[in-house]
Design a protein around this motif. Structure first.
Motif, PDB file in Angstrom:
ATOM      1  N   ARG A   1      12.357   7.414  -1.973  1.00  0.00           N
ATOM      2  CA  ARG A   1      11.311   7.399  -1.230  1.00  0.00           C
ATOM      3  C   ARG A   1      10.605   6.152  -0.896  1.00  0.00           C
ATOM      4  NH1 ARG A   1       7.213  10.971  -4.892  1.00  0.00           N
ATOM      5  NH2 ARG A   1       8.307   9.984  -6.465  1.00  0.00           N
ATOM      6  N   VAL A   2      10.882   5.227  -1.867  1.00  0.00           N
ATOM      7  CA  VAL A   2      10.156   3.869  -1.471  1.00  0.00           C
ATOM      8  C   VAL A   2      10.953   3.414  -0.233  1.00  0.00           C
ATOM      9  CG1 VAL A   2       9.875   1.481  -2.541  1.00  0.00           C
ATOM     10  CG2 VAL A   2       9.230   3.436  -4.014  1.00  0.00           C
ATOM     11  N   ILE A   3      12.324   3.261  -0.328  1.00  0.00           N
ATOM     12  CA  ILE A   3      13.110   2.859   0.757  1.00  0.00           C
ATOM     13  C   ILE A   3      12.520   3.658   2.178  1.00  0.00           C
ATOM     14  CG2 ILE A   3      15.264   2.628   1.821  1.00  0.00           C
ATOM     15  CD1 ILE A   3      16.467   2.472  -1.263  1.00  0.00           C
ATOM     16  N   ARG A   4      12.698   4.769   2.181  1.00  0.00           N
ATOM     17  CA  ARG A   4      12.334   5.469   3.514  1.00  0.00           C
ATOM     18  C   ARG A   4      10.694   4.838   3.955  1.00  0.00           C
ATOM     19  NH1 ARG A   4      14.837   9.860   0.641  1.00  0.00           N
ATOM     20  NH2 ARG A   4      12.673  10.431  -0.096  1.00  0.00           N
ATOM     21  N   GLU A   5       9.875   4.872   3.051  1.00  0.00           N
ATOM     22  CA  GLU A   5       8.584   4.601   3.333  1.00  0.00           C
ATOM     23  C   GLU A   5       8.477   2.925   3.737  1.00  0.00           C
ATOM     24  OE1 GLU A   5       6.078   6.471   3.573  1.00  0.00           O
ATOM     25  OE2 GLU A   5       7.147   8.117   3.110  1.00  0.00           O
ATOM     26  N   VAL A   6       9.229   2.001   3.386  1.00  0.00           N
ATOM     27  CA  VAL A   6       9.469   0.782   3.838  1.00  0.00           C
ATOM     28  C   VAL A   6       9.779   0.573   5.246  1.00  0.00           C
ATOM     29  CG1 VAL A   6      10.456  -1.520   3.224  1.00  0.00           C
ATOM     30  CG2 VAL A   6       9.401  -0.278   1.485  1.00  0.00           C
ATOM     31  N   GLU A   7      10.925   1.507   5.185  1.00  0.00           N
ATOM     32  CA  GLU A   7      11.429   1.520   6.881  1.00  0.00           C
ATOM     33  C   GLU A   7      10.643   2.102   7.768  1.00  0.00           C
ATOM     34  OE1 GLU A   7      15.082   3.627   5.912  1.00  0.00           O
ATOM     35  OE2 GLU A   7      16.366   1.934   5.354  1.00  0.00           O
TER      36      GLU A   7
ATOM     37  N   SER B   1       8.417  -5.363  -6.353  1.00  0.00           N
ATOM     38  CA  SER B   1       7.795  -4.278  -7.279  1.00  0.00           C
ATOM     39  C   SER B   1       8.925  -3.599  -8.128  1.00  0.00           C
ATOM     40  CB  SER B   1       7.331  -3.307  -6.193  1.00  0.00           C
ATOM     41  OG  SER B   1       6.676  -2.250  -6.833  1.00  0.00           O
ATOM     42  N   VAL B   2       8.465  -2.954  -9.385  1.00  0.00           N
ATOM     43  CA  VAL B   2       9.250  -2.139 -10.237  1.00  0.00           C
ATOM     44  C   VAL B   2       8.958  -1.074 -10.169  1.00  0.00           C
ATOM     45  CG1 VAL B   2      10.385  -2.104 -12.397  1.00  0.00           C
ATOM     46  CG2 VAL B   2       9.894  -4.407 -11.483  1.00  0.00           C
ATOM     47  N   VAL B   3       9.958   0.107  -9.952  1.00  0.00           N
ATOM     48  CA  VAL B   3       9.632   1.363  -9.584  1.00  0.00           C
ATOM     49  C   VAL B   3      10.551   2.447 -10.837  1.00  0.00           C
ATOM     50  CG1 VAL B   3       8.304   1.263  -7.464  1.00  0.00           C
ATOM     51  CG2 VAL B   3      10.886   2.063  -7.662  1.00  0.00           C
ATOM     52  N   SER B   4      10.298   3.742 -10.796  1.00  0.00           N
ATOM     53  CA  SER B   4      11.397   4.485 -11.530  1.00  0.00           C
ATOM     54  C   SER B   4      12.516   4.581 -10.536  1.00  0.00           C
ATOM     55  CB  SER B   4      10.708   5.658 -11.838  1.00  0.00           C
ATOM     56  OG  SER B   4      11.657   6.677 -12.018  1.00  0.00           O
ATOM     57  N   SER B   5      13.671   4.632 -11.135  1.00  0.00           N
ATOM     58  CA  SER B   5      14.990   4.715 -10.122  1.00  0.00           C
ATOM     59  C   SER B   5      15.012   6.245  -9.530  1.00  0.00           C
ATOM     60  CB  SER B   5      16.123   4.792 -11.065  1.00  0.00           C
ATOM     61  OG  SER B   5      16.335   3.424 -11.613  1.00  0.00           O
ATOM     62  N   ALA B   6      14.241   7.126  -9.968  1.00  0.00           N
ATOM     63  CA  ALA B   6      14.048   8.442  -9.194  1.00  0.00           C
ATOM     64  C   ALA B   6      13.230   8.199  -8.045  1.00  0.00           C
ATOM     65  CB  ALA B   6      13.467   9.481 -10.301  1.00  0.00           C
ATOM     66  N   GLU B   7      12.447   7.114  -7.959  1.00  0.00           N
ATOM     67  CA  GLU B   7      11.692   7.160  -6.560  1.00  0.00           C
ATOM     68  C   GLU B   7      12.199   6.056  -5.594  1.00  0.00           C
ATOM     69  OE1 GLU B   7       7.387   7.523  -9.246  1.00  0.00           O
ATOM     70  OE2 GLU B   7       8.337   5.496  -8.994  1.00  0.00           O
TER      71      GLU B   7
ATOM     72  N   ASN C   1       0.952  -1.242  -0.072  1.00  0.00           N
ATOM     73  CA  ASN C   1      -0.107   0.068   0.013  1.00  0.00           C
ATOM     74  C   ASN C   1       0.996   1.287   0.042  1.00  0.00           C
ATOM     75  OD1 ASN C   1      -2.443  -1.584   0.076  1.00  0.00           O
ATOM     76  ND2 ASN C   1      -2.654  -1.243   2.343  1.00  0.00           N
ATOM     77  N   ARG C   2       1.968   1.362   0.813  1.00  0.00           N
ATOM     78  CA  ARG C   2       2.804   2.551   0.818  1.00  0.00           C
ATOM     79  C   ARG C   2       3.634   2.518  -0.477  1.00  0.00           C
ATOM     80  NH1 ARG C   2       4.207   5.065   5.525  1.00  0.00           N
ATOM     81  NH2 ARG C   2       2.266   3.969   6.260  1.00  0.00           N
ATOM     82  N   ILE C   3       3.942   1.572  -1.091  1.00  0.00           N
ATOM     83  CA  ILE C   3       4.751   1.698  -2.523  1.00  0.00           C
ATOM     84  C   ILE C   3       3.667   2.461  -3.534  1.00  0.00           C
ATOM     85  CG2 ILE C   3       5.654   0.339  -4.482  1.00  0.00           C
ATOM     86  CD1 ILE C   3       6.700  -1.638  -2.328  1.00  0.00           C
TER      87      ILE C   3
ATOM     88  N   GLU D   1       1.118   4.353  -2.816  1.00  0.00           N
ATOM     89  CA  GLU D   1       0.926   5.830  -2.539  1.00  0.00           C
ATOM     90  C   GLU D   1       2.007   6.650  -2.849  1.00  0.00           C
ATOM     91  OE1 GLU D   1       0.400   5.915   1.873  1.00  0.00           O
ATOM     92  OE2 GLU D   1      -1.486   4.679   1.830  1.00  0.00           O
ATOM     93  N   VAL D   2       3.098   6.212  -2.767  1.00  0.00           N
ATOM     94  CA  VAL D   2       4.273   7.097  -2.920  1.00  0.00           C
ATOM     95  C   VAL D   2       4.969   7.039  -4.502  1.00  0.00           C
ATOM     96  CG1 VAL D   2       5.309   7.169  -0.825  1.00  0.00           C
ATOM     97  CG2 VAL D   2       6.293   5.506  -2.209  1.00  0.00           C
ATOM     98  N   SER D   3       4.676   6.244  -5.213  1.00  0.00           N
ATOM     99  CA  SER D   3       5.286   5.788  -6.627  1.00  0.00           C
ATOM    100  C   SER D   3       3.772   5.698  -7.548  1.00  0.00           C
ATOM    101  CB  SER D   3       6.304   4.686  -6.738  1.00  0.00           C
ATOM    102  OG  SER D   3       5.436   3.511  -6.411  1.00  0.00           O
ATOM    103  N   ASN D   4       2.664   5.254  -7.293  1.00  0.00           N
ATOM    104  CA  ASN D   4       1.590   4.716  -8.023  1.00  0.00           C
ATOM    105  C   ASN D   4       1.880   3.694  -9.105  1.00  0.00           C
ATOM    106  OD1 ASN D   4      -0.836   5.467  -8.945  1.00  0.00           O
ATOM    107  ND2 ASN D   4      -0.424   6.349 -10.925  1.00  0.00           N
ATOM    108  N   HIS D   5       2.942   2.743  -8.229  1.00  0.00           N
ATOM    109  CA  HIS D   5       3.088   1.410  -8.781  1.00  0.00           C
ATOM    110  C   HIS D   5       2.556   0.193  -7.923  1.00  0.00           C
ATOM    111  CE1 HIS D   5       5.787   2.771 -12.019  1.00  0.00           C
ATOM    112  NE2 HIS D   5       6.465   3.592 -11.047  1.00  0.00           N
ATOM    113  N   GLY D   6       2.060  -0.753  -8.741  1.00  0.00           N
ATOM    114  CA  GLY D   6       1.640  -1.894  -7.809  1.00  0.00           C
ATOM    115  C   GLY D   6       2.744  -2.829  -7.204  1.00  0.00           C
ATOM    116  N   ALA D   7       2.477  -3.944  -6.619  1.00  0.00           N
ATOM    117  CA  ALA D   7       3.481  -4.750  -6.170  1.00  0.00           C
ATOM    118  C   ALA D   7       2.864  -6.066  -6.130  1.00  0.00           C
ATOM    119  CB  ALA D   7       3.990  -4.322  -4.930  1.00  0.00           C
ATOM    120  N   THR D   8       3.812  -7.239  -6.084  1.00  0.00           N
ATOM    121  CA  THR D   8       3.310  -8.526  -6.065  1.00  0.00           C
ATOM    122  C   THR D   8       3.698  -9.254  -4.659  1.00  0.00           C
ATOM    123  OG1 THR D   8       3.199  -8.876  -8.299  1.00  0.00           O
ATOM    124  CG2 THR D   8       3.470 -10.848  -7.282  1.00  0.00           C
TER     125      THR D   8
END
Length: 290
Positions: free
Chosen positions: A258-264, A249-255, A220-222, A224-231
């Motif tokens: 943010r994704v790492i911070r949200e996961v933590e 999950s696969v996201v843009s490298s620019a994101e 859910n957090r991924i 929210e911050v990147s608009n990408h889904g996950a499995t």
């Protein structure tokens, strides 16, 4: 609604300011490093300078940079309006015009006459200026329009296409004016491309493998911050032989930051593995240029 429009206007003003600053940097770079080394920076700027050199050498006519650059960018600008985005293209047109005017007005101010230093540092400065434009959803014109169009259509980082097109332009310059300057110009363009790839990562992608006890919250957090889904993958820990969930999950490298911070924040004990992704085939959300 009014608050939203004010934020949008402020964002556009900031974009114009940054793009204008990038144009100043490019104009100065042309009249310091580029002219001092007799280099051709590649792209529309390089082709413009090449045409200027041809007119001066073979016809003894000096034509303005702005006029030639606008004519060369006519087709790329059409591609931008048609396939990339109208605000994106209008900002890019402002960059093209302002850079051209500054290149015609600013006097030549050589910083050094060492051609290798000019090639390296001029290329790096050029890459920084182009990245400033790209980060604010604009471009300096020419082959950047083509690279972004291909990136949008194919879903891959296509800025190496610019490098190949520029190599062709510089090959023509080598045949007409000597290979030493052409080879130094390739160094200039390579340094510029490397800097762009470092600073601008929109079309580069990263794959996440996240071992976590809170897979749903992480997904859910991924989103929210990147608009990408996950499995969510089910697995087993090899040491404790207990159930483990892996979020893929696969996201843009620019994101990635943010994704790492949200996961933590969601799961401080999560194990995160980030891999560079060469290419993605299938549906992948890419924030459109406006």
């Amino acid at each position: 609604m009014a608050h939203y429009k004010n934020e949008e206007n402020d964002s556009m003003i900031w974009r114009i300011v940054v793009v204008s600053l990038a144009s100043v940097v490019m104009g100065l770079n042309i009249n310091t490093f580029v002219h001092a080394g007799g280099l051709l920076p590649g792209g529309a700027s390089g082709l413009t300078l090449l045409i200027q050199e041809i007119f001066v050498k073979y016809l003894s006519i000096k034509i303005p940079y702005t006029l030639v650059n606008l004519l060369i960018n006519a087709v790329p600008v059409y591609i931008g309006f048609k396939f990339v985005g109208k605000k994106f293209t209008l900002l890019s047109c402002w960059c093209i015009i302002l850079t051209g005017v500054l290149a015609d007005v600013i006097p030549e101010l050589p910083v050094t006459h060492d051609t290798l230093l000019i090639s390296l540092f001029g290329g790096l400065i050029n890459g920084i200026a182009i990245s400033m434009c790209l980060l604010k959803d604009a471009t300096s014109g020419g082959t950047d329009f083509i690279a972004i169009y291909l990136s949008e259509k194919r879903g891959v980082d296509s800025f190496n296409v610019s490098l190949m097109i520029n190599a062709c332009i510089l090959s023509i310059a080598g045949l007409l004016f000597g290979w030493d300057k052409a080879l130094y110009s390739i160094i200039f363009q390579y340094a510029s491309t490397v800097m762009i790839r470092i600073l601008y990562r929109k079309y580069q992608k990263a794959t996440f493998f996240i071992v976590t006890n809170k897979p749903v919250e992480v997904c859910n957090r991924i989103a929210e911050v990147s608009n990408h889904g996950a499995t969510i993958l089910e697995g087993e820990g090899s040491y404790e032989h207990c159930e483990r969930n892996v979020v893929y999950s696969v996201v843009s490298s620019a994101e990635t930051g943010r994704v790492i911070r949200e996961v933590e924040n969601v799961d401080p004990e999560a194990f995160v593995n980030v891999l560079k992704t060469e290419r993605v085939i299938g549906r992948f959300y890419q924030r459109p240029n406006d």
